[in-house]
Design a protein around this motif. Structure first.
Motif, PDB file in Angstrom:
ATOM      1  N   LEU A 118       0.822  -1.211   0.000  1.00 44.37           N
ATOM      2  CA  LEU A 118       0.000   0.000   0.000  1.00 44.37           C
ATOM      3  C   LEU A 118       0.856   1.261   0.000  1.00 44.37           C
ATOM      4  O   LEU A 118       0.531   2.242  -0.675  1.00 44.37           O
ATOM      5  N   LEU A 119       1.953   1.235   0.748  1.00 43.85           N
ATOM      6  CA  LEU A 119       2.852   2.387   0.760  1.00 43.85           C
ATOM      7  C   LEU A 119       3.482   2.609  -0.610  1.00 43.85           C
ATOM      8  O   LEU A 119       3.577   3.746  -1.084  1.00 43.85           O
ATOM      9  N   VAL A 120       3.904   1.537  -1.258  1.00 43.77           N
ATOM     10  CA  VAL A 120       4.476   1.657  -2.608  1.00 43.77           C
ATOM     11  C   VAL A 120       3.425   2.199  -3.567  1.00 43.77           C
ATOM     12  O   VAL A 120       3.697   3.103  -4.370  1.00 43.77           O
ATOM     13  N   LEU A 121       2.199   1.675  -3.475  1.00 44.73           N
ATOM     14  CA  LEU A 121       1.127   2.108  -4.365  1.00 44.73           C
ATOM     15  C   LEU A 121       0.800   3.587  -4.164  1.00 44.73           C
ATOM     16  O   LEU A 121       0.683   4.342  -5.136  1.00 44.73           O
ATOM     17  N   THR A 122       0.676   4.033  -2.913  1.00 46.35           N
ATOM     18  CA  THR A 122       0.367   5.441  -2.678  1.00 46.35           C
ATOM     19  C   THR A 122       1.513   6.345  -3.105  1.00 46.35           C
ATOM     20  O   THR A 122       1.277   7.448  -3.606  1.00 46.35           O
TER      21      THR A 122
ATOM     22  N   GLY B 242       1.091   9.135  -6.007  1.00 47.71           N
ATOM     23  CA  GLY B 242       1.464  10.516  -5.724  1.00 47.71           C
ATOM     24  C   GLY B 242       2.447  11.086  -6.722  1.00 47.71           C
ATOM     25  O   GLY B 242       2.426  12.274  -7.028  1.00 47.71           O
ATOM     26  N   ARG B 243       3.311  10.244  -7.255  1.00 50.08           N
ATOM     27  CA  ARG B 243       4.306  10.718  -8.221  1.00 50.08           C
ATOM     28  C   ARG B 243       3.764  10.751  -9.652  1.00 50.08           C
ATOM     29  O   ARG B 243       4.321  11.412 -10.507  1.00 50.08           O
ATOM     30  N   MET B 244       2.666  10.052  -9.897  1.00 49.86           N
ATOM     31  CA  MET B 244       2.116   9.989 -11.253  1.00 49.86           C
ATOM     32  C   MET B 244       1.012  11.013 -11.494  1.00 49.86           C
ATOM     33  O   MET B 244       0.474  11.092 -12.587  1.00 49.86           O
ATOM     34  N   MET B 245       0.658  11.780 -10.470  1.00 45.58           N
ATOM     35  CA  MET B 245      -0.408  12.761 -10.628  1.00 45.58           C
ATOM     36  C   MET B 245      -0.044  13.732 -11.749  1.00 45.58           C
ATOM     37  O   MET B 245       1.102  14.162 -11.846  1.00 45.58           O
TER      38      MET B 245
ATOM     39  N   PRO C  57      16.964  10.776  -6.348  1.00 45.18           N
ATOM     40  CA  PRO C  57      16.504   9.579  -7.070  1.00 45.18           C
ATOM     41  C   PRO C  57      15.192   9.056  -6.469  1.00 45.18           C
ATOM     42  O   PRO C  57      14.924   9.249  -5.280  1.00 45.18           O
ATOM     43  N   LEU C  58      14.406   8.363  -7.276  1.00 43.95           N
ATOM     44  CA  LEU C  58      13.095   7.891  -6.853  1.00 43.95           C
ATOM     45  C   LEU C  58      13.173   6.964  -5.643  1.00 43.95           C
ATOM     46  O   LEU C  58      12.356   7.067  -4.726  1.00 43.95           O
ATOM     47  N   TRP C  59      14.162   6.075  -5.610  1.00 45.87           N
ATOM     48  CA  TRP C  59      14.264   5.149  -4.476  1.00 45.87           C
ATOM     49  C   TRP C  59      14.544   5.902  -3.181  1.00 45.87           C
ATOM     50  O   TRP C  59      14.052   5.564  -2.115  1.00 45.87           O
TER      51      TRP C  59
END
Length: 141
Positions: A25-29, A33-36, A66-68
């Motif tokens: 769920l954390l990865v999905l949120t 949030g980054r794809m908005m 970086p994204l990670w």
């Protein structure tokens, strides 16, 4: 008559499942949030902001990392209860959540009561009157 006690392995398995679900769920949120399509920096600084102001806010939000690395900062913030600042209200998001929580709990409680109040009697009517009109009416609803 013997009573079985839950095994430690079963409990650890359930805890592991919960942790994997929460991480998912954390990865999905984070991804959502980054794809908005809206630019959060532009929403914060406004359309008339200078390029320097935009870049400063972009860096202060950590969007240049970086994204990670952004994900691990996000994870740390979530674990400490820091959900950021609302763009709409300018307050910490946790305050906005706590402000609407009583109404959310009230709505959820009424929804459960209405669902159980209607669902249980309709289920009983359908079970008692198999192959009769009440069963067919309940199935359609």
């Amino acid at each position: 008559m013997s009573t079985r006690r839950p095994s430690m392995q079963g409990a650890l398995g359930q805890i592991g499942t919960i942790l994997v679900t929460l991480l998912g769920l954390l990865v999905l949120t984070f991804i959502i949030g980054r794809m908005m399509p809206a630019d959060p920096v532009r929403a914060m600084v406004g359309e008339d902001a200078t390029r320097e102001t935009y870049e400063q806010v972009f860096r202060s939000l950590g969007l240049d990392r970086p994204l990670w690395e952004q994900f691990f900062y996000y994870l740390g913030d979530v674990l400490t209860g820091n959900f950021g600042t609302s763009i709409r209200t300018g307050q910490p998001v946790i305050q906005d959540i706590l402000h609407v929580m009583p109404a959310t709990i009230e709505l959820a409680t009424f929804a459960i009561l209405i669902g159980a109040g209607l669902g249980v009697p309709m289920g009983v009517i359908a079970a008692v009157n198999k192959d009769r009109w009440p069963d067919h009416v309940v199935r359609v609803l």
